[in-house]
Design a protein around this motif. Structure first.
Motif, PDB file in Angstrom:
ATOM      1  N   VAL A   1       0.840  -1.197   0.000  1.00 27.14           N
ATOM      2  CA  VAL A   1       0.000   0.000   0.000  1.00 27.14           C
ATOM      3  C   VAL A   1       0.877   1.249   0.000  1.00 27.14           C
ATOM      4  CG1 VAL A   1      -1.899  -1.169   1.170  1.00 27.14           C
ATOM      5  CG2 VAL A   1      -0.171   0.038   2.530  1.00 27.14           C
ATOM      6  N   GLU A   2       0.290   2.335  -0.496  1.00 29.71           N
ATOM      7  CA  GLU A   2       1.020   3.602  -0.577  1.00 29.71           C
ATOM      8  C   GLU A   2       0.505   4.579   0.465  1.00 29.71           C
ATOM      9  OE1 GLU A   2       1.226   5.336  -4.530  1.00 29.71           O
ATOM     10  OE2 GLU A   2       1.072   3.327  -5.402  1.00 29.71           O
ATOM     11  N   GLN A   3       1.419   5.248   1.120  1.00 30.99           N
ATOM     12  CA  GLN A   3       1.088   6.209   2.169  1.00 30.99           C
ATOM     13  C   GLN A   3       0.045   7.218   1.693  1.00 30.99           C
ATOM     14  OE1 GLN A   3       4.337   8.783   3.371  1.00 30.99           O
ATOM     15  NE2 GLN A   3       3.547   8.873   5.455  1.00 30.99           N
ATOM     16  N   GLY A   4      -1.012   7.374   2.497  1.00 31.97           N
ATOM     17  CA  GLY A   4      -2.050   8.355   2.215  1.00 31.97           C
ATOM     18  C   GLY A   4      -3.118   7.905   1.241  1.00 31.97           C
ATOM     19  N   LYS A   5      -2.952   6.734   0.648  1.00 27.14           N
ATOM     20  CA  LYS A   5      -3.916   6.259  -0.338  1.00 27.14           C
ATOM     21  C   LYS A   5      -5.017   5.452   0.357  1.00 27.14           C
ATOM     22  CE  LYS A   5      -4.045   3.902  -4.808  1.00 27.14           C
ATOM     23  NZ  LYS A   5      -3.288   3.078  -5.774  1.00 27.14           N
ATOM     24  N   ASP A   6      -6.237   5.546  -0.179  1.00 27.04           N
ATOM     25  CA  ASP A   6      -7.373   4.802   0.363  1.00 27.04           C
ATOM     26  C   ASP A   6      -7.567   3.481  -0.381  1.00 27.04           C
ATOM     27  OD1 ASP A   6      -7.937   6.867   2.111  1.00 27.04           O
ATOM     28  OD2 ASP A   6      -9.357   7.827   0.738  1.00 27.04           O
ATOM     29  N   TYR A   7      -7.910   2.467   0.379  1.00 29.33           N
ATOM     30  CA  TYR A   7      -8.197   1.145  -0.178  1.00 29.33           C
ATOM     31  C   TYR A   7      -9.536   0.683   0.384  1.00 29.33           C
ATOM     32  CZ  TYR A   7      -3.269   1.350  -1.315  1.00 29.33           C
ATOM     33  OH  TYR A   7      -2.056   1.746  -1.819  1.00 29.33           O
ATOM     34  N   TRP A   8     -10.247  -0.085  -0.416  1.00 29.20           N
ATOM     35  CA  TRP A   8     -11.567  -0.565   0.011  1.00 29.20           C
ATOM     36  C   TRP A   8     -11.531  -2.084   0.106  1.00 29.20           C
ATOM     37  CZ3 TRP A   8     -15.080   2.803   1.773  1.00 29.20           C
ATOM     38  CH2 TRP A   8     -14.856   4.161   1.473  1.00 29.20           C
ATOM     39  N   TRP A   9     -11.552  -2.546   1.350  1.00 22.05           N
ATOM     40  CA  TRP A   9     -11.452  -3.984   1.635  1.00 22.05           C
ATOM     41  C   TRP A   9     -12.822  -4.656   1.462  1.00 22.05           C
ATOM     42  CZ3 TRP A   9     -13.594  -6.615   6.018  1.00 22.05           C
ATOM     43  CH2 TRP A   9     -13.118  -7.908   6.207  1.00 22.05           C
ATOM     44  N   CYS A  10     -12.806  -5.763   0.808  1.00 20.17           N
ATOM     45  CA  CYS A  10     -14.044  -6.533   0.602  1.00 20.17           C
ATOM     46  C   CYS A  10     -14.444  -7.236   1.889  1.00 20.17           C
ATOM     47  CB  CYS A  10     -13.821  -7.559  -0.506  1.00 20.17           C
ATOM     48  SG  CYS A  10     -15.135  -8.795  -0.620  1.00 20.17           S
ATOM     49  N   SER A  11     -15.600  -6.912   2.419  1.00 22.64           N
ATOM     50  CA  SER A  11     -16.094  -7.535   3.652  1.00 22.64           C
ATOM     51  C   SER A  11     -17.018  -8.715   3.379  1.00 22.64           C
ATOM     52  CB  SER A  11     -16.839  -6.498   4.507  1.00 22.64           C
ATOM     53  OG  SER A  11     -18.010  -6.059   3.851  1.00 22.64           O
ATOM     54  N   CYS A  12     -17.520  -8.806   2.147  1.00 21.71           N
ATOM     55  CA  CYS A  12     -18.500  -9.864   1.843  1.00 21.71           C
ATOM     56  C   CYS A  12     -17.837 -11.165   1.390  1.00 21.71           C
ATOM     57  CB  CYS A  12     -19.487  -9.393   0.773  1.00 21.71           C
ATOM     58  SG  CYS A  12     -18.788  -9.275  -0.897  1.00 21.71           S
ATOM     59  N   GLY A  13     -16.615 -11.071   0.898  1.00 16.96           N
ATOM     60  CA  GLY A  13     -15.895 -12.261   0.429  1.00 16.96           C
ATOM     61  C   GLY A  13     -16.217 -12.657  -1.000  1.00 16.96           C
ATOM     62  N   GLN A  14     -17.046 -11.893  -1.686  1.00 19.91           N
ATOM     63  CA  GLN A  14     -17.481 -12.272  -3.037  1.00 19.91           C
ATOM     64  C   GLN A  14     -16.658 -11.626  -4.145  1.00 19.91           C
ATOM     65  OE1 GLN A  14     -20.584 -14.165  -3.484  1.00 19.91           O
ATOM     66  NE2 GLN A  14     -22.032 -13.315  -2.010  1.00 19.91           N
ATOM     67  N   SER A  15     -15.826 -10.677  -3.793  1.00 23.05           N
ATOM     68  CA  SER A  15     -15.044  -9.982  -4.818  1.00 23.05           C
ATOM     69  C   SER A  15     -14.111 -10.938  -5.548  1.00 23.05           C
ATOM     70  CB  SER A  15     -14.223  -8.868  -4.161  1.00 23.05           C
ATOM     71  OG  SER A  15     -13.329  -8.304  -5.107  1.00 23.05           O
TER      72      SER A  15
END
Ligand code: FES
Ligand code: FES
Length: 81
Positions: A16-30
């Motif tokens: 990951v890069e400092q200051g960047k946003d990431y969206w983690w999959c919580s459903c497991g379907q991605s």
């Protein structure tokens, strides 16, 4: 309450890069684990979890979706399911 799909039995390492946003999959379907690809919209019971990188580093995102420290792995995947 809906149960997420156990996408993996181990965490996903990601650079990951400092200051960047990431969206983690919580459903497991991605299909783009550990990140959200919009697949959660099919069922509608889950939403992605935002992670903002404090530093540029390799972090371990939870793949089993049962972490007590979402979106990061806390070792919970080692417990029997
Ligand atoms: Fe799993 Fe979006 S695809 S939360
Ligand atoms: Fe989920 Fe480790 S992969 S807690």
């Amino acid at each position: 309450m809906a149960t997420p799909v156990r996408a993996s039995d181990t965490p996903f390492a990601a650079a990951v890069e400092q200051g960047k946003d990431y969206w983690w999959c919580s459903c497991g379907q991605s299909k783009n684990q550990p990140f959200c690809d919009g697949s959660h919209k099919t069922e509608g019971a889950f939403t992605p979890v935002k992670y903002t990188a404090a530093d540029s580093a390799t972090v371990y995102f939870c793949g089993c979706k049962a972490s007590g420290n979402k979106p990061l792995c806390d070792g919970s995947h080692k417990q029997a399911v």
